[in-house]
Design a protein around this motif. Structure first.
Motif, PDB file in Angstrom:
ATOM      1  N   GLU A 163       0.858  -1.183   0.000  1.00 25.64           N
ATOM      2  CA  GLU A 163       0.000   0.000   0.000  1.00 25.64           C
ATOM      3  C   GLU A 163       0.895   1.233   0.000  1.00 25.64           C
ATOM      4  N   GLY A 164       0.454   2.277  -0.682  1.00 28.66           N
ATOM      5  CA  GLY A 164       1.294   3.458  -0.706  1.00 28.66           C
ATOM      6  C   GLY A 164       0.619   4.660  -1.329  1.00 28.66           C
ATOM      7  N   ILE A 165       1.299   5.779  -1.246  1.00 27.08           N
ATOM      8  CA  ILE A 165       0.832   7.042  -1.813  1.00 27.08           C
ATOM      9  C   ILE A 165       1.677   7.358  -3.038  1.00 27.08           C
ATOM     10  N   ILE A 166       1.029   7.628  -4.145  1.00 29.42           N
ATOM     11  CA  ILE A 166       1.738   7.973  -5.379  1.00 29.42           C
ATOM     12  C   ILE A 166       2.239   9.404  -5.249  1.00 29.42           C
ATOM     13  N   THR A 167       3.538   9.584  -5.320  1.00 33.26           N
ATOM     14  CA  THR A 167       4.123  10.911  -5.090  1.00 33.26           C
ATOM     15  C   THR A 167       4.672  11.570  -6.354  1.00 33.26           C
ATOM     16  N   GLU A 168       4.926  10.783  -7.389  1.00 34.20           N
ATOM     17  CA  GLU A 168       5.516  11.382  -8.596  1.00 34.20           C
ATOM     18  C   GLU A 168       5.324  10.454  -9.790  1.00 34.20           C
ATOM     19  N   VAL A 169       5.062  11.058 -10.936  1.00 37.00           N
ATOM     20  CA  VAL A 169       5.122  10.331 -12.211  1.00 37.00           C
ATOM     21  C   VAL A 169       6.077  11.089 -13.124  1.00 37.00           C
ATOM     22  N   TYR A 170       6.785  10.355 -13.946  1.00 36.44           N
ATOM     23  CA  TYR A 170       7.842  10.981 -14.757  1.00 36.44           C
ATOM     24  C   TYR A 170       8.031  10.148 -16.018  1.00 36.44           C
ATOM     25  N   ALA A 171       8.240  10.805 -17.123  1.00 36.14           N
ATOM     26  CA  ALA A 171       8.485  10.113 -18.394  1.00 36.14           C
ATOM     27  C   ALA A 171       9.674  10.751 -19.092  1.00 36.14           C
ATOM     28  N   SER A 172      10.431   9.926 -19.794  1.00 36.18           N
ATOM     29  CA  SER A 172      11.567  10.423 -20.569  1.00 36.18           C
ATOM     30  C   SER A 172      11.753   9.527 -21.783  1.00 36.18           C
ATOM     31  N   CYS A 173      12.499  10.023 -22.753  1.00 34.33           N
ATOM     32  CA  CYS A 173      12.750   9.236 -23.957  1.00 34.33           C
ATOM     33  C   CYS A 173      14.187   9.441 -24.400  1.00 34.33           C
ATOM     34  N   SER A 174      14.718   8.459 -25.130  1.00 35.56           N
ATOM     35  CA  SER A 174      16.090   8.575 -25.645  1.00 35.56           C
ATOM     36  C   SER A 174      16.125   9.327 -26.971  1.00 35.56           C
ATOM     37  N   THR A 175      15.063   9.169 -27.795  1.00 36.28           N
ATOM     38  CA  THR A 175      14.958   9.884 -29.070  1.00 36.28           C
ATOM     39  C   THR A 175      13.680  10.694 -29.051  1.00 36.28           C
ATOM     40  N   THR A 176      13.793  11.996 -29.254  1.00 35.78           N
ATOM     41  CA  THR A 176      12.627  12.873 -29.155  1.00 35.78           C
ATOM     42  C   THR A 176      11.714  12.709 -30.365  1.00 35.78           C
ATOM     43  N   GLY A 177      10.471  13.084 -30.183  1.00 36.64           N
ATOM     44  CA  GLY A 177       9.494  13.039 -31.256  1.00 36.64           C
ATOM     45  C   GLY A 177       9.308  14.420 -31.882  1.00 36.64           C
TER      46      GLY A 177
ATOM     47  N   ILE B 192       9.457   9.252 -31.840  1.00 39.55           N
ATOM     48  CA  ILE B 192       9.889   9.032 -30.451  1.00 39.55           C
ATOM     49  C   ILE B 192      10.274   7.571 -30.241  1.00 39.55           C
ATOM     50  N   GLU B 193      11.361   7.352 -29.513  1.00 35.40           N
ATOM     51  CA  GLU B 193      11.824   5.993 -29.205  1.00 35.40           C
ATOM     52  C   GLU B 193      12.412   5.955 -27.796  1.00 35.40           C
ATOM     53  N   GLY B 194      12.514   4.725 -27.256  1.00 30.67           N
ATOM     54  CA  GLY B 194      13.149   4.529 -25.946  1.00 30.67           C
ATOM     55  C   GLY B 194      12.429   5.254 -24.832  1.00 30.67           C
ATOM     56  N   LEU B 195      11.134   4.979 -24.694  1.00 28.52           N
ATOM     57  CA  LEU B 195      10.321   5.662 -23.688  1.00 28.52           C
ATOM     58  C   LEU B 195      10.426   4.950 -22.340  1.00 28.52           C
ATOM     59  N   THR B 196      10.656   5.729 -21.288  1.00 23.98           N
ATOM     60  CA  THR B 196      10.652   5.217 -19.913  1.00 23.98           C
ATOM     61  C   THR B 196       9.641   6.012 -19.109  1.00 23.98           C
ATOM     62  N   VAL B 197       8.758   5.296 -18.402  1.00 21.43           N
ATOM     63  CA  VAL B 197       7.759   5.936 -17.544  1.00 21.43           C
ATOM     64  C   VAL B 197       7.975   5.441 -16.119  1.00 21.43           C
ATOM     65  N   GLU B 198       8.121   6.353 -15.178  1.00 14.41           N
ATOM     66  CA  GLU B 198       8.372   6.001 -13.785  1.00 14.41           C
ATOM     67  C   GLU B 198       7.195   6.442 -12.915  1.00 14.41           C
ATOM     68  N   LEU B 199       6.818   5.567 -11.996  1.00 10.79           N
ATOM     69  CA  LEU B 199       5.738   5.855 -11.042  1.00 10.79           C
ATOM     70  C   LEU B 199       6.324   5.633  -9.639  1.00 10.79           C
ATOM     71  N   VAL B 200       6.479   6.717  -8.876  1.00  7.94           N
ATOM     72  CA  VAL B 200       7.101   6.660  -7.550  1.00  7.94           C
ATOM     73  C   VAL B 200       6.010   6.574  -6.492  1.00  7.94           C
ATOM     74  N   ILE B 201       6.117   5.583  -5.595  1.00  3.00           N
ATOM     75  CA  ILE B 201       5.091   5.337  -4.578  1.00  3.00           C
ATOM     76  C   ILE B 201       5.766   5.253  -3.206  1.00  3.00           C
TER      77      ILE B 201
END
Length: 286
Positions: free
Chosen positions: A190-204, A274-283
């Motif tokens: 169980e937790g509280i979502i504190t941050e979401v973040y996305a980045s990519c290696s090749t821009t669109g 766009i390529e190499g997408l990373t999505v992070e969800l911090v809890i």
């Protein structure tokens, strides 16, 4: 106070959290020393005339000013009066009382931090201190008042460490295209979502719009129902490498993760190239 050096033989020394204790037995060396009824409390000291010490002689408690005198911070004098007529030896009747071989003396010196001026803390107060300590320990083993206590404090500390940790769910897509990514990740806490973040290696060459959805374990097993946790989409702007440069910042409409919730990403709009997408969800675990 051992053997002939100290004139009294100690047959036991007990120390507790609340007091220092001397247990003494009279030996021949003491009788030969001529020190009489004067007892030195080395290595301990006390403050005279505040009732900091207790003295027992042959199992009977003596009173200050009646059974013993407080001479100085290291010394007391036993004031035992005279032998009574019914003592058993008529030759001693009425004579000043003196120590004899085998007499036992027990002295307790209360530590000042647990001593109430002018009083002696008895077993009732000692039991109350232990009871309060037990209550503190039981309370410390809980997280919330209604929780059952952990087995011990070590287990509680382990729980605190787990709660202090932030967990991060990471989605990685090499090729990015519109639609739901063919993966989901279970979050076991169980937790509280504190941050979401996305980045990519090749821009669109266009903006990329990303949604994050969740589904409970129960729903997943029966009839999956996915719900967006975002009030507005997570955006990577045209030509940008991360969502932090987005002109359309996300906001959370669901900020709590239940144990065993599943999460997935949904590409609402994939920016061309766009390529190499990373999505992070911090809890933050709670």
């Amino acid at each position: 106070m051992a053997g002939t050096k100290m004139t009294l033989k100690r047959y036991g020394k007990k120390e507790t959290f609340y007091w220092d204790s001397l247990e003494l037995i009279v030996d021949q060396a003491y009788l030969d020393s001529g020190k009489g009824l004067f007892i030195v409390l080395d290595p301990y000291t006390y403050i005279p005339d505040i009732g900091q010490i207790e003295v027992h002689f042959n199992g009977q408690q003596l009173l200050s000013g009646g059974g013993y005198e407080e001479v100085d911070k290291r010394t007391i004098r036993l004031d035992l009066g005279r032998y009574p007529l019914d003592y058993g030896d008529s030759a001693l009747a009425g004579q000043p009382f003196v120590l004899k071989l085998g007499d036992e003396i027990h002295i307790r010196i209360w530590k000042l931090e647990y001593f109430e001026k002018g009083t002696t803390i008895g077993w009732e107060q000692d039991a109350e201190l232990l009871r309060k300590l037990e209550q503190e320990i039981i309370k410390a083993r809980k997280y919330k008042e209604q929780d059952a206590p952990h087995l011990d404090l070590d287990a509680r500390l382990d729980s605190i460490e787990r709660r202090a940790e932030s967990k991060t769910i990471v989605f990685v897509l090499n090729k990015v295209k519109n639609g739901v990514a063919k993966m989901d990740i279970r979050f076991p806490y169980e937790g509280i979502i504190t941050e979401v973040y996305a980045s990519c290696s090749t821009t669109g060459s266009e903006a990329t719009l990303i949604d994050i959805e969740k589904c409970s374990q129960e729903q997943l097993d029966i009839s999956p129902s996915w719900t967006s946790i975002l009030g507005s989409g997570l955006t990577i702007d045209r030509g940008a490498h991360s969502s932090k440069t987005s002109t359309s910042p996300y906001d959370l409409q669901i900020a709590y993760a239940h144990a065993n919730d599943h999460f997935r990403i949904h590409i609402i709009q994939a920016g061309a190239g766009i390529e190499g997408l990373t999505v992070e969800l911090v809890i933050q675990v709670v």
